[in-house]
Write an enzyme that holds these catalytic residues in place. Sequence first.
Site, PDB file in Angstrom:
ATOM      1  N   LYS A 163       0.851  -1.198   0.000  1.00 55.16           N
ATOM      2  CA  LYS A 163       0.000   0.000   0.000  1.00 55.16           C
ATOM      3  C   LYS A 163       0.883   1.242   0.000  1.00 55.16           C
ATOM      4  CE  LYS A 163       0.732   1.545   4.390  1.00 55.16           C
ATOM      5  NZ  LYS A 163       1.270   2.876   4.736  1.00 55.16           N
ATOM      6  N   ASP A 217      -3.885  -1.422  10.323  1.00 56.76           N
ATOM      7  CA  ASP A 217      -4.024  -1.354   8.871  1.00 56.76           C
ATOM      8  C   ASP A 217      -4.198  -2.723   8.215  1.00 56.76           C
ATOM      9  OD1 ASP A 217      -1.472  -2.181   9.408  1.00 56.76           O
ATOM     10  OD2 ASP A 217      -0.479  -0.835   8.010  1.00 56.76           O
TER      11      ASP A 217
END
Length: 337
Positions: free
Chosen positions: A11, A135
């Site tokens: 990411k 996350d």
Amino acid sequence: MSNITLEVNAKINFCLKVTDILPDGYHALDMVNASVGLFDTIEFATSQEIEVFMEGKKCGTENTAFLALFLLKQKYGLGAKVNIKKGIPMMAGLGGSSADASAVLFAYKHLYNDVLQNAILDSDILQIANKIGSDVAYMYFGGFKRCTHKGEVLQDLPFVEKEILIVVPEVCCSTKEVFAEYKKQNTDDCNKDNLINICNNTSDINKNAYNIVNSDKLETASDNKKDKTEASDNKNGELEASNNDNFIKNFYSGQPYGEFMKNDLQTPCENMYPQVKEVAQILKQFFANVVMTGSGSGVIAVVENQKRCNDCLKCLKKCKFYFAKTKQCGIIIKKEN
């Protein structure tokens, strides 16, 4: 089916704003994330035992994939054998550790849900994800999303294909230490008592409930009057759009957005690791849209001109660099049998 091979994407953060300090000492965040095609490969085979290997080396409880598997077996009674082949640089702000945990959660549900008569609920998977790291839930879904609270509250954003240059200097950035440096620099703006217990947002256990938000339209923070950390009052008493609102507006309307690619952790990280600052300065000489991702050390640039990219790479010394396109999801099934 008894085994599956997955690719789990890294990411990047186009924006990262620290909005508040929560009562438990965590930072509240507002991020705009995207998945990119830089990935770890996860081989997952059914087993009664828990075995996790990374590049052939056996892993223990310090490994997020092992922790995910441990929590899954604790709840459902089945183990697995997992082999991780790293492609995502570690300690670079690219979510490499959380990616592996999310892939284990995905594979476990995919292979075992029928065996367990559909007992594995998405809500259970996400609760486990949030125990591992804030996350992990994002890495499980991936794509373009706005992530708030500790990073586990997700709002879908439309997919846009972009070519991303990721530059990683020869330094490993500690998320915990970068947040501690941020704390020192911002003590005057925060409640000191709340800052005492500040900790690593990406690895400590998240005890709060998850909340996944899906929306058919772009909802800016200023539309949500309940979220006081997302907007500020202007002189006329009207709500003023946040930096991340402005990024989203310009990014999706074709207007310049580089000035809104900001990361509140970048200055603290650059103070601790001058190599990160040097990379960012070089990239800004060639690209309009540049920012550090996560808590570093990776710095990203949106590539619009290949020639400028080639010229830039000649100036980068002692760095690893990667080209990757944005992706619509976090995890891809490559093989199953």
